[in-house]
Scaffold this active site. Structure first.
Site, PDB file in Angstrom:
ATOM      1  N   HIS A  48     -92.386   6.430 -51.646  1.00  0.00           N
ATOM      2  CA  HIS A  48     -93.420   5.598 -51.020  1.00  0.00           C
ATOM      3  C   HIS A  48     -93.997   6.325 -49.808  1.00  0.00           C
ATOM      4  CE1 HIS A  48     -95.546   1.992 -49.891  1.00  0.00           C
ATOM      5  NE2 HIS A  48     -94.910   1.899 -48.743  1.00  0.00           N
TER       6      HIS A  48
ATOM      7  N   CYS B 241    -100.173   3.968 -52.623  1.00  0.00           N
ATOM      8  CA  CYS B 241     -99.778   4.151 -51.226  1.00  0.00           C
ATOM      9  C   CYS B 241    -100.138   5.545 -50.723  1.00  0.00           C
ATOM     10  CB  CYS B 241     -98.284   3.883 -51.050  1.00  0.00           C
ATOM     11  SG  CYS B 241     -97.218   4.894 -52.101  1.00  0.00           S
TER      12      CYS B 241
END
Length: 438
Positions: free
Chosen positions: A389, A86
């Protein structure tokens, strides 16, 4: 009597009128039942096909919106997560929305990496291949081309990630990485490769022939100018003054981004709506970066006049602003054993960031040459650099999108403004004749 009836029923030659009538009625009922069953099966099959069609088109339906009464496609394509990638996806999506930077790569001709019998075939790499003949520029170009073609399925940056593994050993493996560190490595390696040959023609020559990137916008970092330095390159003036003899030292440092501390007085403030004390703003971070600072004992300046290390002050001025101003908020700080995250909300403008007061010679700048508008934001969700994330918000043709790996959704400016930004990308506002300053 019951046995007699049953025996008659079993007898194929038995023709009782009552049973003929009953048999006919039962046959009609059976036919009706079969007909109803066929209708039900047909409806079920039709419904199943309809649901399947809806599922197949769900990404398309989710990517339709009404603009001025007409329906248009979302066009944005997500990036598959290859295993904690990510950090890479958020940076790629941000860079893909910096129009001038993205267009340069998309307009480059494709590079064929293989020779001999495989010449002319398009090369697709996997991380298991051992081919040393790789091109970061080529894979970056192919990825950017895939992101805004309107594909309804997420694009897999497998080939690009393979090249990253080959030339950036720090990013091998599937552990979470720092998005800012990846961005710097990516831009540095693109810059170095662009200085090399391109089908016998120097890429810097291609850059010089691009009328949109004039010589006045170039900043040389590690050699000849490329699109990387032409877009992101700026210059800092670093002033150091000896507090003992007053000697002043100046040097110019090129930069691709500015890393800004979140001032210590704001670091315990976690949310936008928290009442304790004033809210931290991007201007506070910029002021902290450029204000006069006395260097501590670990950063004593070697004064050439005093011939020894002395206490001194330091101040940064921006000598040249870039076309795209990349601001990195330093949210991760090392303590004795851990790298902690500063989760403070920092308020930032979506339009009209004025950088004139940080310039070395503001009087030489035009009325709108110091104004910047936000184009992308990278956000880190979680508590640590090795976990959490990354997602990105980016503006494209007047609309804001949220890029979360494979998922792309429309969003609004209010949502973007509430994000706890980690990296901010601002694009220089183009001056318009007769336009008033906002």
């Amino acid at each position: 009597e019951e046995n007699t009836v049953l025996s008659h029923i079993r007898d194929p030659l038995y023709r009782c009128d009552d049973f003929v009538v009953n048999d006919t009625k039962m046959g009609l009922v059976q036919k009706v039942r079969e007909h109803l069953q066929n209708l039900e099966n047909s409806a079920f099959t039709s419904d199943r096909h309809r649901k399947r069609k809806l599922l197949e088109n769900s990404s398309l339906n989710s990517k339709l919106l009404k603009v001025n009464g007409s329906t248009t496609a979302l066009c944005a394509t997500g990036l598959r997560n290859l295993g904690n990638t990510c950090f890479m996806n958020a940076i790629l999506q941000s860079l893909s929305n910096i129009q001038q930077f993205c267009c340069y790569f998309k307009e480059l001709p494709a590079v064929e990496l293989r020779n001999g019998k495989t010449a002319g075939r398009r090369t697709y790499h996997t991380r298991s291949q051992g081919d040393n003949n790789v091109s970061l520029v080529e894979e970056f170009r192919k990825t950017l081309c895939a992101l805004w073609q309107g594909s309804q399925t997420a694009f897999s940056p497998e080939s690009l990630f393979y090249v990253v593994w080959k030339i950036m050993p720090n990013f091998r493996g599937y552990q979470q990485q720092d998005a800012h560190e990846f961005m710097r490595y990516l831009l540095d390696h693109l810059h170095l490769e662009l200085q090399g040959g391109f089908n016998g023609v120097s890429r810097s020559v291609i850059l010089q022939e691009n009328s949109n990137l004039s010589a006045s916008n170039k900043c040389c970092i590690n050699g000849a100018s490329t699109v990387v330095t032409a877009i992101f390159g700026g210059i800092l003036q670093n002033e150091v003054n000896c507090l003992i003899c007053g000697t002043e030292s100046r040097k110019f440092d090129p930069f691709l981004d500015l890393s800004l501390d979140i001032p210590s007085q704001f670091r315990n403030k976690r949310t936008k709506n928290q009442e304790s004390g004033p809210m931290c703003t991007l201007r506070d971070c910029l002021r902290s970066f450029t204000d006069l600072e006395e260097l501590d004992e670990t950063e004593l300046y070697m004064c050439h006049k005093c011939k020894k290390k002395q206490k001194s002050t330091k101040k940064f001025w921006i000598q040249k602003l870039p076309k795209v101003l990349c601001l990195h908020l330093k949210r991760f700080h090392w303590t004795a054993y851990l790298r902690n995250k500063v989760d403070t909300y920092v308020e930032f403008p979506l339009r009209g960031l004025d950088m004139k007061c940080y310039l070395l010679e503001p009087e030489n700048s035009g009325p709108e040459s110091c104004l910047y508008d936000l184009v992308a934001v990278v956000v880190h969700h979680g508590s640590g650099v090795g976990s959490g994330h990354y997602t990105a918000y980016a503006a494209h043709e007047g609309r804001w999108f949220h890029f979360n790996d494979s998922t792309v959704t429309l969003t609004d400016e209010e949502t973007v403004g509430k994000a706890k930004a980690y990296i901010l990308f601002y694009v220089e506002r183009q001056a318009k004749p007769g336009a008033e300053k906002l």
